[in-house]
Motif scaffolding. Structure first.
Motif, PDB file in Angstrom:
ATOM      1  N   GLU A   1       1.872   1.604  -3.979  1.00 46.13           N
ATOM      2  CA  GLU A   1       0.748   2.436  -4.398  1.00 46.13           C
ATOM      3  C   GLU A   1       0.855   3.876  -3.908  1.00 46.13           C
ATOM      4  O   GLU A   1       0.101   4.731  -4.336  1.00 46.13           O
ATOM      5  CB  GLU A   1      -0.575   1.824  -3.905  1.00 46.13           C
ATOM      6  N   GLY A   2       1.744   4.125  -2.988  1.00 44.78           N
ATOM      7  CA  GLY A   2       1.887   5.484  -2.472  1.00 44.78           C
ATOM      8  C   GLY A   2       0.702   5.926  -1.628  1.00 44.78           C
ATOM      9  O   GLY A   2       0.386   7.109  -1.541  1.00 44.78           O
ATOM     10  N   ASP A   3       0.034   4.957  -1.006  1.00 54.52           N
ATOM     11  CA  ASP A   3      -1.149   5.259  -0.204  1.00 54.52           C
ATOM     12  C   ASP A   3      -0.738   5.426   1.269  1.00 54.52           C
ATOM     13  O   ASP A   3      -0.075   4.565   1.828  1.00 54.52           O
ATOM     14  CB  ASP A   3      -2.157   4.107  -0.349  1.00 54.52           C
ATOM     15  N   HIS A   4      -1.173   6.519   1.865  1.00 56.28           N
ATOM     16  CA  HIS A   4      -0.767   6.808   3.245  1.00 56.28           C
ATOM     17  C   HIS A   4      -1.780   6.317   4.277  1.00 56.28           C
ATOM     18  O   HIS A   4      -1.815   6.798   5.398  1.00 56.28           O
ATOM     19  CB  HIS A   4      -0.582   8.321   3.427  1.00 56.28           C
ATOM     20  N   ARG A   5      -2.610   5.389   3.899  1.00 55.02           N
ATOM     21  CA  ARG A   5      -3.731   5.034   4.772  1.00 55.02           C
ATOM     22  C   ARG A   5      -3.326   4.472   6.135  1.00 55.02           C
ATOM     23  O   ARG A   5      -4.071   4.590   7.088  1.00 55.02           O
ATOM     24  CB  ARG A   5      -4.631   4.016   4.073  1.00 55.02           C
TER      25      ARG A   5
ATOM     26  N   ASP B   1       0.823  -1.209   0.000  1.00 57.90           N
ATOM     27  CA  ASP B   1       0.000   0.000   0.000  1.00 57.90           C
ATOM     28  C   ASP B   1       0.858   1.260   0.000  1.00 57.90           C
ATOM     29  O   ASP B   1       0.606   2.186  -0.755  1.00 57.90           O
ATOM     30  CB  ASP B   1      -0.926   0.020   1.229  1.00 57.90           C
TER      31      ASP B   1
ATOM     32  N   HIS C   1       6.446  -4.631 -14.031  1.00 57.10           N
ATOM     33  CA  HIS C   1       6.041  -3.230 -13.986  1.00 57.10           C
ATOM     34  C   HIS C   1       6.002  -2.739 -12.538  1.00 57.10           C
ATOM     35  O   HIS C   1       6.504  -1.657 -12.223  1.00 57.10           O
ATOM     36  CB  HIS C   1       4.681  -3.077 -14.656  1.00 57.10           C
TER      37      HIS C   1
ATOM     38  N   ARG D   1       8.241   0.176 -10.682  1.00 59.90           N
ATOM     39  CA  ARG D   1       7.652   1.333 -10.011  1.00 59.90           C
ATOM     40  C   ARG D   1       8.180   1.495  -8.602  1.00 59.90           C
ATOM     41  O   ARG D   1       8.464   2.589  -8.133  1.00 59.90           O
ATOM     42  CB  ARG D   1       6.129   1.173  -9.948  1.00 59.90           C
TER      43      ARG D   1
ATOM     44  N   LEU E   1       8.490   7.970  -6.893  1.00 59.12           N
ATOM     45  CA  LEU E   1       8.363   6.944  -5.856  1.00 59.12           C
ATOM     46  C   LEU E   1       9.618   6.100  -5.767  1.00 59.12           C
ATOM     47  O   LEU E   1      10.179   5.883  -4.715  1.00 59.12           O
ATOM     48  CB  LEU E   1       7.170   6.042  -6.165  1.00 59.12           C
TER      49      LEU E   1
END
Lengths: 617, 491
Positions: free
Chosen positions: A167-171, A163, A435, A439, A478
Motif C-alpha cells: 500500500e505504500g503506507d509509512h505508518r 502496509d 493484481h 503491484r 513501487l
C-alpha cells in the motif's frame, strides 16, 4: 567491524529487561483505570501478551474477565471496559458500536482504549465520527519489542509487510524509529549503522531525528551492541520465497511457529491432545538442531536417543543409595530430555510424511533450477502441473513468484496461461491477488519495461549514482525490477561445488538451502560488514536500486577491544525467515561475531503470499 | 520426456544434493523410526506425570495462560455463544490442562539487581526507591498536557510535534499554499501516521478536485489517501479519485472486489453481471465473464442436484451424498464435481463435463487430470481406461495422455486401484528408472520382470526372484525368462 578469523562468539546482551519494561507499563496503564474492569484483547496481541504477562498479573490489577476483540457484541455487567488493541479502523468501529449500544440502552460505563504500540490519528478520527470521542479515554502501550529468544526480537507487526510494500503506507516507520531509539538507549550507542532500502533509510533518518532531541544521554557509555544493519524485505524476496530446509524453518513452514511457540498436534505427540511448545535456546534438544539442515537432524536425534537409553540403562546394577541419587538428581533432567526428544522425533516424522506426499523432492529440484537459471521451461511446466492438480494455492503462488523474480518477470504468454489456470483451479477472485502481486513486484509480466532498462542503464552511465537512483525510482513507482540473475552472478550466490556438498559440515551459508544458494540478504550483510561499507559494491547496489547508507557516529568511542564491536543488530523491515537467521548464526560462528535479529515479524513464503490475498471486509 | 527424466536422474545422482532425499523408503526415515522406538520404549519408565515443558519460558518464568483464559470467559460467560467458541475449546492445546499459576510477582522486585548499565542506573535507582508510579509517567505522559491551540508552530514544527504524538491544531493552515507546505513537510518527515492526519484535514477543508489535483504530483501522499479510503470504506470517493487519476483498471478491480462481501448468491450473480462491463483489461474481462458464467451454472446445478438428492431416486447421490454445496467453488472443483456426479450426461446439459470443458476452454491436461481423479475416486476403471485410449485411422488402439503416466499412476494409486489396473499404466511410464521404481513400489511384478528382461539384466532379475512369492505365477515367469536361451544377457 572486520572479520578477523575465528574468535569466540560474544554473548548476546540480556533482553529480559524489554519484557519487564513492557509489563510495567501495561500495569501502570491498567491502574490508570482503578477498580474492577473487563479487558478486551485484540487476537493478534494475545500471544505477545502471553509472553510477558499472565492472567494472575492481570487479575492482580483488577482485571475481571478477559474477552477477545471480535465482531460479537459484548455481554458483560462490568462498569469498566478496557480495550487492548492494535490501532485499526475496524477495531475502532467495533468499540464505537459497543459504546453506542450502551448509550442507547442507558447504561453508563467507563471505557479505555490502550493502543499498542501506538495510536493513529485516523483511529481518533473514527472515534470522533462515531460520536464516542470523549466517552473513551485513549492511551498508548509502547510495546514495540518482544524478545522471542536470546537473539531474536520481534515487533510482532506482520501487517507491516502489506502496509508498506503493497500500500505504500509509512505508518509504521515511526514505530520502528522508536524501537531503535529504545534499543539504542538500552544497549547502544550503535557506533556504526549500515542499511539498504527506502524504508531502512527513512527509519534511520527518523530515528536519528528522535535521538537528536533526546540529547544523547548515552554519550561516553560503553555499548553492548556496536553495529546495526537495516534492510528492506524487498531487497531480497528470493530468499524468503525458497522452501526452507533447516529444521526451525521446516517446523515453521509445516506447523507455523507463532510468537516463538508451536502447537504440535496429535500426529506429532502420538496421543489425542496437542501440546504447545516454546521453541528457543532453552530447549536443550531444539537448540542443537534448529540451525541444522534437515538431513543432519535424524542422525543427531538417533544419537541422542541412544545416549538417553544408555543413561537410563545405568540404573541396572545400582544399589539403593546410587538409585536414590539417580532419582533425585538425574531423573528429572532425563525425563525432560526424553519428552523433548520424542516431540522432535514426532515432528520430524510428521514433516517427512507431509513432504513425501507433496512431491517435495521434485519441488526442491524445480526451485534450484530457477535459482540457477536453467531448465526454465521444465520448471514452468512443473508449476503448471502443480496448479492443475490443485495442490496448494499458496505453494503455487510462491513458485510463480519465484519464477517471476528470478526471471525478471514472466513471458507474457506464460503469465496469461498460468494466471488463467490458477484462477480456474483456485477461484476467479484471485484476480485481485494477481493484481496485488503485480503491484508489489512479486509476480510481473515482462513487457515494455525491457526497453526502459536500456534507457536506465544508458542514463546511469551518464549521471552520478545518486541521480541514477532517483531516475530508477521514478521509473518504478513501487514495484521494482529484481535483477536477480545479475546480482547472483556478481555476488556468487550459486556456489560452484565439486563433488558432494557436505551438509553436516557446511562450508558456507548455502547449506541452509542444501548447498544450492547463498541467501542474498545474508550475503549483502556479510559483504558490507567485511568491507565496513559499500565500497566496491557499487554495481550490486545499482542492481538493488540503491538507497544504501553507511554512517559511523564520530561521537561514539570506537574501541576495537570491546565485544560490542562484534555484535550486530540485523534489522529486517518486512520480516525475516528462520533460514536467514540460521545462515547468519552460521556466519557469526565462522567470523566470531554475534547477530541479534530485530524484525517487524518472523516471516515465511506462506505468510508473504497470504498477505497478498484480499479478504472480505 | 525421457530426455527430461534422464536429466533429472542425472541431476540427483551426480550432484551435491544426493545426500538427502525425501523418499519414504529412505535410510534416514528408518533411522528415525528406530530412534522413535527407542525413545518410546523408555516411556514406561518416564511417564508423563510432572513435566512442565509447556509452562517454562526462556526467561524461566511461568508463561501464563491469557489466551486460555479468554477462551474460558468466552465459553462460560454466556450460553448463547455460537459454535465457533466451542470449537476453540475443543481444539484445545494443553493450555487447558494446566492450572492457573499464582505468581509471586511484585513490582519492586522487578528492577532489583539490574545495575549493570550506567545509563540504566539512574532509571532503576529511581524505580526501586519509589516504585512504579513515579517512573511510569516518564514513559507515558498524558498527551492532553501538551494541548496547544493558540500556537503558531511552523509547518515543520507542527509535523515534528505530531510525530511525537502531541496534539496540534491544523485549523490555522488555511491557504492552499500553507496546506501543501504542511503536507510536504509531513511526507518529508517519513511518518505515515502524520501524513494521513494531514490528509484527513485536507480532505475536510479542500474541494475534492483540488485535493486530487495536488495529490497527483505527490505520490507518497496519494498512496496514503488511497489506503486510508480503502480502510475506512469510502468507496465512492476512492472510485472518484481513481477515475480522476485515470487508473481505470483499478476502478474496475476495486468495484469487483466488493463481490467478496455479498453473501447471497443471487445478488452476487447479479453484481458480477454488472462487473462485466467495467474497464478491465481485455484479458481480465474474459476472467470476469467466466466468473459470472461459472456462478450462473453453479446456481442451476445446485438447484437441480439438491432436488435430485432430496428425491432420493438417483443412485449416485444416494451412494455418495454431497458433502458441500458447489456454489462459489473454483472451476476445477466444479469440473471434478460434474465428472463425479454427471459424467455420462450429454453435452447439452449444463452440468455435463464436456459442456464445462467447452464453455470454459479447459485445457486437455487440466481436464484429464480432473476427470481421472474423479473417476478413480469412484473406482470406475473402465472410464479411466477410456480416458487414455485413442484409435488411429487403422483402428488400432493406443494409450495416450497429455500428462506423464507417472502422474496417472500416482493418482490411481492414491485411490487404491488394483494391481491389474495400476500395472497397465506403470508399463506406460517412459523413463525406465521411474518405471522400475514405481513397479517395485506397487508390486507390479509383471512390469518389473518385463523391464529387466528388456534390459537384459539377469542379475537384477535373479535378485528380484526373492521378492515374489514362492511357487507363484510370477516366480514361474521369472524362471522361464531366465531359462530363455534366446535372450543375450548383458551380465
Amino acid at each position: 567491524m572486520a572479520f578477523a578469523g575465528r574468535r569466540d562468539v560474544p554473548e548476546p546482551p540480556d533482553f529480559g529487561i524489554l519484557k519487564r519494561l513492557a509489563r510495567d507499563q501495561l500495569i501502570y496503564l491498567l491502574e490508570q483505570l482503578p477498580g474492577k474492569k473487563d479487558l478486551f484483547i485484540e487476537a493478534d496481541l494475545m500471544s505477545p501478551l502471553d509472553r510477558i504477562a499472565n492472567v494472575s498479573i492481570l487479575k492482580q490489577h483488577e482485571v475481571d474477565k478477559l474477552y477477545k476483540v471480535d465482531s460479537r457484541p459484548a455481554l458483560s455487567t462490568s462498569d469498566q471496559f478496557c480495550f487492548l488493541v492494535r490501532p485499526r479502523i475496524k477495531t475502532m468501529r467495533y468499540i464505537a458500536d459497543i459504546v453506542n449500544a450502551d448509550k442507547m440502552s442507558g447504561r453508563s460505563r467507563k471505557y479505555k482504549i490502550i493502543f499498542s504500540p501506538q495510536k493513529f490519528y485516523a483511529c481518533e478520527m473514527v472515534l470522533e465520527e462515531e460520536g464516542v470521542f470523549g466517552d473513551v479515554t485513549c492511551d498508548e502501550w509502547s510495546f514495540y519489542l518482544l524478545p522471542l529468544d536470546e537473539d531474536i526480537i520481534s515487533m510482532e507487526l506482520p501487517e507491516f509487510f502489506r502496509d508498506y510494500f503493497l500500500e505504500g503506507d509509512h505508518r509504521w516507520i515511526n514505530s520502528i524509529a522508536r524501537a531503535l531509539q529504545l534499543l539504542n538507549s538500552l544497549y547502544g550507542p550503535f557506533g556504526k549503522a549500515y542499511g539498504i532500502g527506502r524504508c531502512a533509510k527513512m527509519s534511520y533518518e527518523l530515528w536519528r531525528d528522535l535521538e537528536e532531541e533526546s540529547e544523547g544521554d548515552g554519550q561516553g557509555r560503553r555499548p553492548e551492541i556496536g553495529n546495526i544493519f537495516l534492510m528492506d524485505r524487498d531487497t531480497d524476496y528470493v530468499t524468503a520465497l525458497c522452501s526452507q530446509v533447516v529444521y526451525e524453518g521446516l517446523v515453521d513452514d509445516t506447523f507455523r511457529i507463532k510468537c516463538g511457540s508451536v502447537d504440535f498436534g496429535p500426529d506429532v505427540t502420538s496421543s489425542d491432545k496437542s501440546i504447545k511448545v516454546l521453541l528457543n535456546a532453552q530447549d536443550k534438544v531444539f537448540s542443537q538442531i534448529r540451525n541444522e539442515h534437515f538431513s543432519s537432524v535424524f542422525g543427531f536425534l538417533s544419537q541422542k536417543s541412544r545416549n538417553l537409553q544408555a543413561q537410563y540403562d545405568r540404573r541396572r546394577g545400582m544399589d539403593i543409595k546410587q538409585m536414590k541419587n539417580f532419582v533425585s538428581q538425574e531423573l528429572k533432567g532425563l525425563k525432560q530430555e526424553h519428552r523433548l526428544l520424542s516431540l522432535h522425533i514426532g515432528a520430524c516424522e510428521s514433516i517427512m510424511k507431509k513432504k513425501t506426499k507433496q512431491d517435495f523432492q521434485e519441488m526442491i529440484k524445480a526451485e534450484h533450477s530457477l535459482l540457477e537459471g536453467f531448465d526454465i521451461r521444465e520448471s514452468t511446466s512443473f508449476i503448471e502441473e502443480h496448479i492443475d492438480r490443485q495442490v496448494s494455492p499458496i505453494e503455487s503462488l510462491r513458485l510463480m513468484c519465484l519464477l517471476s523474480i528470478t526471471e525478471n518477470g514472466l513471458v507474457p504468454k506464460d503469465y496469461r496461461s498460468l494466471k488463467t489456470q490458477y484462477l480456474q483451479s483456485y477461484g476467479p477472485e484471485h484476480l485481485l491477488t494477481f493484481h496485488n502481486l503485480k503491484r508489489i513486484g512479486l509476480l510481473t509480466e515482462q513487457s515494455a519495461g525491457e526497453t526502459l532498462t536500456a534507457v536506465e542503464s544508458r542514463v546511469s552511465k551518464l549521471v552520478t549514482d545518486r541521480a541514477a537512483g532517483k531516475i530508477t525510482d521514478a521509473f518504478n513507482s513501487l514495484a521494482r525490477r529484481s535483477n536477480f540473475r545479475a546480482i547472483s552472478k556478481k555476488l556468487g550466490l550459486i556456489p560452484r561445488v565439486d563433488g558432494e556438498y557436505d551438509l553436516k559440515m557446511p562450508r558456507d551459508m548455502a547449506y541452509v538451502f542444501s548447498g544450492a544458494y547463498i541467501p542474498l540478504s545474508c550475503k549483502i550483510i556479510e559483504q558490507v560488514l567485511e568491507r565496513r561499507g559499500w565500497l566496491g559494491l557499487e554495481e550490486v547496489v545499482r542492481l538493488l536500486n540503491g538507497n544504501e547508507f553507511s554512517v559511523s557516529d564520530s561521537s561514539v568511542e570506537d574501541n576495537p577491544a570491546w565485544e560490542s564491536q562484534r555484535i550486530v543488530l540485523a534489522v529486517f523491515l518486512g520480516g525475516c525467515t528462520f533460514s536467514e537467521i540460521a545462515a547468519l548464526r552460521f556466519l557469526g560462528k565462522e567470523r566470531g561475531c554475534k547477530f541479534i535479529f530485530l524484525t517487524t515479524a518472523i516471516t515465511s513464503s506462506a505468510r508473504m503470499m497470504e498477505a497478498m490475498i484480499e479478504a472480505k471486509a | 520426456m525421457s530426455r527430461a527424466r534422464a536429466d533429472e536422474e542425472e541431476y540427483w545422482h551426480s550432484s551435491k544434493f544426493r545426500a538427502f532425499t525425501f523418499d519414504d523408503e529412505d535410510d534416514e526415515l528408518s533411522q528415525l523410526k528406530e530412534s522413535k522406538r527407542a525413545v518410546n520404549s523408555l516411556r514406561d519408565i518416564v511417564d508423563d506425570d510432572d513435566d512442565d515443558l509447556e509452562r517454562v519460558s526462556w526467561s524461566g518464568e511461568p508463561v501464563g495462560s491469557i489466551s486460555w483464559s479468554i477462551k474460558e470467559t468466552a465459553s462460560s460467560s454466556t450460553s448463547s455463544l455460537e459454535s465457533r467458541d466451542s470449537s476453540l475449546q475443543k481444539g484445545s492445546s494443553s493450555y487447558a490442562a494446566f492450572p492457573k499459576q499464582v505468581s509471586s510477582y511484585s513490582l519492586s522486585s522487578l528492577f532489583k539487581g539490574r545495575n549493570r548499565l550506567p545509563s540504566f542506573q539512574s532509571l532503576s535507582d529511581a524505580l526501586s526507591d519509589t516504585g512504579v508510579k513515579n517512573y511510569a509517567p516518564e514513559l507515558r505522559r498524558p498527551k492532553a498536557e501538551y494541548k496547544d491551540y493558540s500556537s503558531d508552530w511552523s509547518p515543520k514544527d507542527t509535523v515534528r510535534r505530531m510525530q511525537r504524538g502531541k496534539i496540534c491544531s491544523l485549523e490555522r493552515f488555511r491557504s492552499l499554499q500553507d496546506k501543501l507546505v504542511l503536507l510536504d513537510e509531513a511526507v518529508a518527515g517519513h511518518d505515515g501516521n502524520v501524513i494521513t492526519a494531514v490528509l484527513i484535514f485536507l480532505k475536510r477543508t479542500l474541494r475534492r478536485e483540488i485535493l486530487f489535483r495536488e495529490l497527483e504530483v505527490r505520490q507518497v501522499a496519494l498512496c496514503h489517501l488511497i489506503h486510508f479510503l480503502k480502510e475506512t470504506g469510502e468507496q465512492k470517493l476512492l472510485l472518484d479519485l481513481l477515475r480522476f487519476l485515470d487508473r481505470t483498471e483499478e476502478v474496475a478491480l476495486s468495484q469487483y472486489r466488493e463481490h467478496l462481501n455479498i453473501q447471497d448468491v443471487e445478488k452476487r450473480r447479479e453484481f458480477l453481471k454488472g462487473c462485466i462491463g467495467l474497464p478491465f483489461s481485455a484479458e481480465d474481462t474474459s476472467h470476469i465473464q467466466d466468473h459470472y458464467t461459472l456462478l450462473e451454472r453453479q446456481i442451476i446445478i445446485e438447484a437441480n442436484d439438491r432436488h435430485l438428492e432430496m428425491a432420493g431416486q438417483s443412485e449416485i447421490f444416494r451412494k455418495y451424498p454431497r458433502k458441500a454445496s458447489i456454489l462459489n467453488m473454483p472451476l476445477v472443483t466444479t469440473l471434478f464435481y460434474s465428472c463425479f456426479y454427471h459424467y455420462t450426461e450429454a453435452e447439452g446439459t449444463f452440468s455435463s463435463p464436456t459442456n464445462l470443458k467447452k464453455t470454459f476452454k479447459i485445457p486437455d491436461k487440466q481436464y484429464v487430470l480432473t476427470a481421472l481423479a474423479a473417476r478413480a475416486k469412484l473406482r470406475a476403471w473402465d472410464d479411466v481406461d477410456a480416458l487414455f485410449t485413442t484409435k488411429n485411422w487403422l483402428g488400432y488402439t493406443k494409450k495416450k495422455a497429455p500428462i506423464g503416466f507417472h502422474r496417472v499412476v500416482e493418482i490411481l494409486q492414491r485411490n487404491n486401484a488394483p494391481v491389474q489396473v495400476l500395472q497397465e499404466y506403470v508399463r506406460l511410464v517412459e523413463d525406465v528408472e521411474t518405471r522400475l521404481n514405481l513397479a517395485t513400489k506397487y508390486k507390479c511384478h509383471d512390469v518389473v520382470i518385463e523391464t529387466y528382461r528388456d534390459l537384459k539384466d539377469r542379475i537384477q532379475l535373479t535378485a528380484y526372484k526373492c521378492k515374489v512369492e514362492r511357487g507363484s505365477a510370477e516366480e514361474e515367469k521369472i524362471n522361464s525368462v531366465l531359462n530363455n536361451t534366446q535372450i543375450r544377457w548383458k551380465n
